[in-house]
Design a protein around this motif. Structure first.
Motif, mmCIF file in Angstrom:
data_model
loop_
_atom_site.group_PDB
_atom_site.id
_atom_site.type_symbol
_atom_site.label_atom_id
_atom_site.label_comp_id
_atom_site.label_asym_id
_atom_site.label_seq_id
_atom_site.Cartn_x
_atom_site.Cartn_y
_atom_site.Cartn_z
ATOM 1 N N THR A 209 21.536 64.831 36.592
ATOM 2 C CA THR A 209 21.429 64.421 37.996
ATOM 3 C C THR A 209 19.994 64.055 38.361
ATOM 4 N N SER A 210 19.048 64.915 37.987
ATOM 5 C CA SER A 210 17.655 64.687 38.360
ATOM 6 C C SER A 210 17.097 63.426 37.708
ATOM 7 N N LEU A 211 17.346 63.255 36.408
ATOM 8 C CA LEU A 211 16.818 62.089 35.708
ATOM 9 C C LEU A 211 17.491 60.803 36.180
ATOM 10 N N LEU A 212 18.771 60.874 36.520
ATOM 11 C CA LEU A 212 19.459 59.684 37.025
ATOM 12 C C LEU A 212 18.840 59.220 38.334
ATOM 13 N N VAL A 213 18.720 60.130 39.297
ATOM 14 C CA VAL A 213 18.160 59.763 40.597
ATOM 15 C C VAL A 213 16.716 59.300 40.451
ATOM 16 N N ALA A 214 15.913 60.057 39.701
ATOM 17 C CA ALA A 214 14.491 59.725 39.586
ATOM 18 C C ALA A 214 14.278 58.416 38.845
ATOM 19 N N THR A 215 15.021 58.165 37.773
ATOM 20 C CA THR A 215 14.817 56.948 36.984
ATOM 21 C C THR A 215 15.249 55.703 37.743
ATOM 22 N N VAL A 216 16.427 55.749 38.354
ATOM 23 C CA VAL A 216 16.904 54.578 39.101
ATOM 24 C C VAL A 216 16.008 54.318 40.313
ATOM 25 N N ALA A 217 15.601 55.379 41.018
ATOM 26 C CA ALA A 217 14.717 55.202 42.167
ATOM 27 C C ALA A 217 13.368 54.638 41.732
ATOM 28 N N THR A 218 12.856 55.095 40.594
ATOM 29 C CA THR A 218 11.594 54.554 40.087
ATOM 30 C C THR A 218 11.732 53.093 39.723
ATOM 31 N N LEU A 219 12.867 52.717 39.136
ATOM 32 C CA LEU A 219 13.100 51.318 38.794
ATOM 33 C C LEU A 219 13.114 50.447 40.038
ATOM 34 N N VAL A 220 13.789 50.899 41.089
ATOM 35 C CA VAL A 220 13.804 50.148 42.352
ATOM 36 C C VAL A 220 12.401 50.031 42.919
ATOM 37 N N CYS A 221 11.673 51.140 42.886
ATOM 38 C CA CYS A 221 10.301 51.157 43.400
ATOM 39 C C CYS A 221 9.409 50.199 42.623
ATOM 40 N N VAL A 222 9.537 50.200 41.303
ATOM 41 C CA VAL A 222 8.702 49.349 40.455
ATOM 42 C C VAL A 222 9.013 47.876 40.697
ATOM 43 N N VAL A 223 10.291 47.528 40.805
ATOM 44 C CA VAL A 223 10.663 46.125 41.018
ATOM 45 C C VAL A 223 10.123 45.619 42.345
ATOM 46 N N ILE A 224 10.354 46.374 43.421
ATOM 47 C CA ILE A 224 9.881 45.931 44.736
ATOM 48 C C ILE A 224 8.358 45.888 44.764
ATOM 49 N N GLY A 225 7.711 46.954 44.278
ATOM 50 C CA GLY A 225 6.254 47.006 44.313
ATOM 51 C C GLY A 225 5.603 45.937 43.466
ATOM 52 N N THR A 226 6.186 45.647 42.294
ATOM 53 C CA THR A 226 5.612 44.624 41.418
ATOM 54 C C THR A 226 5.731 43.243 42.038
ATOM 55 N N VAL A 227 6.899 42.913 42.553
ATOM 56 C CA VAL A 227 7.112 41.584 43.139
ATOM 57 C C VAL A 227 6.187 41.368 44.333
#
Length: 340
Positions: free
Chosen positions: A130-148
């Protein structure tokens, strides 16, 4: 006059191996150099090994639970003392009293929860998922938005940079924890085709990813401002390359290293955030296993069943520490100022 002529000749015979070593070092890619540096960092390597093991545990949670425990939501009321809720030392003889170790045995490697008797090992490994799923997907969303947005702000500048930078300031000043508590607390039972904990996980990913992107956005913007003034970007401009080519073929590849390093440091922060929300009772709903939810339940039994507090607390501590050490090791390995 013969001595000065002999010295270069002898050096010419002695230097080919050194020259070969030098040329081999010069021909190594950035990834190869970083890997050699990272291998010498024992602390970073240890963190990476633990991170890899945690990922395997999360992926193999059902298999591990069937091998070394029982289903995470299976109750073992026959092993629980009905008055105090503690784990019996000997279920066949309740007069033996409460087991201070929480029923740790070959059948239950980490013992049982008080009151309901669920297997702690199974809930820990499912909590890792549960923890790794939420943290990894949220980090991916954060990285995509922040990078763009960071690349757009740094490359185009002007009013675009001003607008995105002010948006970053607004998001950074936003009381994220209070907003998350308020939003998750009023989430309906179903929306957007999701129900129950599936909807809550989606909401958590949205909150963490959408409101944390300015941190990586600022890093990407600063790196882009530097990179767009470099000679290879000016050369691409002089050859008639368009903005899309320069951004995706010249600038973005040079941003992958800081993005990767920051992502590994952002994941543990998101794990702590999800655990905090579950601890406060506004994260993932029971009976789904979460480390924060386990700590919330454990506070009532910390005097009689200290293992119930220690085990999920150690799981969070080890996970966050491993990701931080792994991220620090990557940062040092990819630092161009580090010695080879």
């Amino acid at each position: 006059m013969t001595a000065p002529m002999d010295a270069p000749e002898s050096s010419q015979h002695a230097d080919p191996e050194a020259a070969a070593r030098g040329s081999g070092a010069a021909n190594r890619s950035l990834g190869q150099i970083a890997w050699q540096r990272f291998r010498r960092d024992r602390i970073g390597m240890a963190g990476g090994v633990v991170v890899l093991l945690l990922i395997l545990v999360a992926l193999l949670a059902p298999l591990l639970a069937s091998w070394f425990g029982s289903p995470p939501n299976q109750f073992h009321q026959d092993l629980i003392e009905p008055l105090t809720g503690g784990v019996l030392r000997d279920p066949d003889d309740p007069a033996e009293g409460i087991d201070p170790w929480g029923g740790i045995s070959t059948e239950h490697l980490l013992g049982l929860e008080p009151v309901n008797g669920r297997d702690l090992f199974s809930r820990i490994v499912y909590g890792a998922r549960t923890s790794l799923l939420v943290a990894t997907v949220a980090t991916l969303v954060c990285v995509v938005i922040g990078t763009v947005l960071g690349i757009v702000a740094g490359y185009f500048g002007g009013w675009v940079d001003v607008a995105i930078s002010r948006a970053m300031d607004i998001f950074l000043a936003f009381p994220l924890l209070l907003f998350a508590i308020a939003l998750v607390g009023v989430v309906p039972d179903g929306a957007f085709g999701l129900t129950g904990n599936g909807l809550r996980i989606g909401v958590l990913v949205f909150i963490i990813g959408f409101f944390n992107w300015p941190y990586i956005g600022r890093i990407v913007r600063g790196q882009t401002l530097t990179l767009k003034e470099r000679e290879f970007v000016e050369a691409a401009h002089s050859l008639g390359a368009g903005s899309a080519h320069i951004v995706f073929r010249e600038i973005l590849p040079n941003l992958l290293t800081p993005i990767l390093v920051y992502s590994t440091l952002l994941i543990p922060t998101n794990i702590l955030f999800e655990a905090a929300l579950s601890f406060l009772g506004v994260g993932i709903n029971p009976p789904m296993a979460t480390w924060g939810g386990m700590l919330d339940n454990a506070l009532r039994f910390y005097t009689t069943s200290p293992h119930f507090v220690i085990i999920p607390g150690l799981a969070i501590f080890v996970t966050v520490l491993a990701f931080n050490l792994f991220g620090d090791g990557l940062r040092d390995a990819f630092d161009p100022r580090s010695s080879d």
